[in-house]
Write an enzyme that holds these catalytic residues in place. Structure first.
Site, PDB file in Angstrom:
ATOM      1  N   GLU A 178       0.897  -1.170   0.000  1.00 47.53           N
ATOM      2  CA  GLU A 178       0.000   0.000   0.000  1.00 47.53           C
ATOM      3  C   GLU A 178       0.930   1.214   0.000  1.00 47.53           C
ATOM      4  O   GLU A 178       1.603   1.475   0.999  1.00 47.53           O
ATOM      5  CB  GLU A 178      -0.886   0.017   1.259  1.00 47.53           C
ATOM      6  CG  GLU A 178      -1.615  -1.294   1.567  1.00 47.53           C
ATOM      7  CD  GLU A 178      -2.774  -1.604   0.637  1.00 47.53           C
ATOM      8  OE1 GLU A 178      -3.070  -0.770  -0.237  1.00 47.53           O
ATOM      9  OE2 GLU A 178      -3.370  -2.682   0.777  1.00 47.53           O
ATOM     10  N   CYS A 199      -1.785   9.589   3.282  1.00 44.97           N
ATOM     11  CA  CYS A 199      -1.541   9.069   1.933  1.00 44.97           C
ATOM     12  C   CYS A 199      -2.638   9.566   1.000  1.00 44.97           C
ATOM     13  O   CYS A 199      -2.453   9.667  -0.195  1.00 44.97           O
ATOM     14  CB  CYS A 199      -1.483   7.547   1.948  1.00 44.97           C
ATOM     15  SG  CYS A 199      -2.831   6.822   2.854  1.00 44.97           S
TER      16      CYS A 199
END
Ligand code: NDP
Length: 528
Positions: free
Chosen positions: A290, A324
């Site tokens: 990720e 993020c």
């Protein structure tokens, strides 16, 4: 929260929490502040493990304050952790999934009971404001619960398949998903709860044994998660918590041939390095990556200006631009451009910045000296090639002198060819440009190697067109709660496309838990 409270804290509800959230947070803060600086071991095979070298976990809002002391683990402890997890695997994988989910649900409940203590630790070590920190703890517990729910709803991933049409035989088939073995969870600094506890819960529920290696800057939260698992009665060696630099102990764990699988959440560069290293092993292991983002918001001339400005401000500067999912690029149709820039600047100039544990502060510091310097360098570069509408400076007066505080920054007039349109900065800076049409906004939005989140403001029809064309794993339309931010297990599962993620499946969603298991078909034949 009181047991009779109906309020559920999520990233969507955090903007107006009830008063009791504040009083509980403040009393936990006073208790923890009175007892800072404690040393914590690693937890390997259920034992506290100490090393000769230590490191200090410091408060980025006041770097003179030592929050806790951790062990600077070495390849020796990496090997011990892998051995412990390997030893524990045969028994754990045979533990009925119903027993496993009982233990993980118990750990999630313990976490919910400790939400204020854990939220305070996280606010202090990450520099998150109180609602963001409490939201991260709540999400961690819910990710664990969701993994349990999916295991249950899928009958432990045991499914009867078709019976073969064989004369004279009864030939049945069963599909069963089985765990891989020792699973490593490496997590980043920004969501040390959800991104350590989530994958750990998912790997454990599915029968893998786990080694957790959190970011050096935010080891405390992960230690508290490990304590929840321990106190829930998850057996020794089934989970292991190690600490120390990624480049030494982290690398040593990953180089160990007995490691069967990995969930890495962090930067593109480190993730790709790990992926390439693993590519040269004797066979392919499951590698869930990720990675970073460069998340765009596209604003149509038909947008609600206020919703767009509020949503972009929250996503660009929440957690100091270190999500993020942070909104770092905005493309606005020309007719709304000037108004949007003005309103965004107005809202940004009203943000309260300071010690994030204090109720009045919405923005805290960036995580460390490296990020502080990055912010200064990016600001300098952007001031030379574009226009800084607001911000562009670190904050240095008395209130900020002992922390890594940066002012939220809006940049316009940056040429399309400038590299910072494509590079993840991970500090509170957003660049904004006018576009002649929505098609042009879409072209620029997709013209990066990332594809994590994306937001849109405009009419319903335009929003459908946006969903149809945008290249990103999590997408939002007309959301004042955050243009590009927001995730919750079972509601908004989270994951990225392209360079933002390797699996193409989102954590906290229907298809994610399966990534932690491999399939076996059992064909049983009985004559007669
Ligand atoms: P880093 O990539 O710097 O570090 C992530 C983790 O990897 C840390 O635990 C680090 O340890 C460890 N590590 C570093 N080098 C190695 C190595 N050689 N072997 C094994 N482990 C290693 O990321 P940050 O912590 O700075 O986090 C920010 C990044 O994470 C951003 O790019 C952000 O976009 C991304 N992210 C992605 C998310 C997603 O869901 N897609 C969610 C949240 C963040 P140490 O701290 O000791 O160096």
């Amino acid at each position: 929260m009181a047991a009779d409270s109906t309020f559920k804290l999520t990233y969507a509800t955090m903007h107006n929490p009830p008063e009791e959230l504040h009083t509980n947070f403040e009393s936990a803060l006073a208790k923890i502040r009175a007892n800072l600086g404690k040393e914590h071991g690693m937890i390997i095979d259920g034992k506290e493990v100490f090393t000769a070298e230590k490191y200090e976990d410091r408060n980025p809002a006041n770097f003179d304050e030592v929050l806790a002391v951790f062990q600077k683990g070495t390849p020796k402890e990496a090997a011990l952790a892998v051995e412990a997890a390997k030893r524990a695997f045969p028994k754990w994988r045979k533990t009925p999934w119903q027993e496993r989910i009982k233990l993980i649900r118990k750990a999630a409940d313990i976490m919910s009971e400790r939400i204020f203590e854990m939220g305070v630790a996280m606010a202090l070590e990450v520099g998150k404001n109180r609602t963001e920190a409490l939201g991260d703890v709540a999400e961690t517990a819910d990710l664990m619960r969701y993994a349990c729910d999916r295991m249950e709803a899928s009958n432990g991933f045991y499914a009867e398949m078709g019976t073969d049409p064989l004369m004279g035989f009864n030939s049945t088939n069963v599909s069963v998903l089985k765990p891989y073995g020792v699973w490593v969870v490496i997590s980043p600094f920004n969501f040390p709860g959800a991104l350590t506890g989530g994958p750990t819960g998912e790997a454990l529920v599915t029968g893998n044994t786990v080694i957790m290696k959190p970011a050096t800057d935010t080891t405390w939260t992960a230690r508290l998660i490990a304590e929840c698992l321990r106190d829930a009665g998850v057996p020794d060696g089934v989970f292991n918590f190690i600490s120390g630099p990624g480049s030494s102990i982290g690398q040593a764990v990953l180089d160990n041939p007995d490691v069967a699988g990995l969930t890495f959440t962090g930067s593109f560069d480190v993730g790709m390095k790990i992926f390439r290293d693993w590519g040269s092993r004797n066979y392919v292991r499951p590698t869930i990556l990720e990675l970073g983002g460069k998340n765009p918001a596209v604003v149509s001339r038909n947008a609600n200006l206020e919703d767009a400005a509020v949503g972009i401000m929250r996503s660009a500067f929440g957690l100091q631009g270190q999500k993020c999912s942070a909104c770092s690029r905005v493309f606005v149709e020309q007719p709304l451009y000037a108004q949007l820039v003005d309103r965004l600047a107005e809202l940004t100039n009203k943000i309260n910045i300071g010690d994030p544990t204090q109720r009045e502060n919405w923005m805290g510091p960036v995580i460390n000296k490296g990020s502080y310097r990055d912010y200064q360098q990016f600001s300098e570069d952007l001031s030379q090639h574009g226009t800084i509408v607001t911000g562009g400076k670190v904050l240095t007066n008395d209130a900020y002198a002992h922390g890594y505080f940066c002012s939220p920054t809006i940049v316009t007039d940056l040429p399309e060819s400038h590299g910072l349109w494509k590079q993840e900065m991970f500090v509170p800076i957003v660049t904004i440009a006018p576009v002649p049409s929505l098609e042009d906004g879409m072209r620029r939005a997709n013209d990066v190697s990332y594809g994590l989140t994306a937001g849109f403001y405009g009419s319903q029809d335009e929003a459908e067109w946006f969903f149809d064309n945008i290249e990103a794993g999590v997408t939002y339309a007309n959301r004042p709660q955050g243009a590009t931010t927001g995730a919750w297990p079972g509601f908004q599962p989270f994951g990225g496309w392209k360079g933002s993620g390797s699996s193409g499946k989102n954590a906290g969603g229907f298809y994610y838990l399966q990534l932690y298991m491999h399939e076996q078909i059992n064909n049983r034949v009985i004559r007669g």
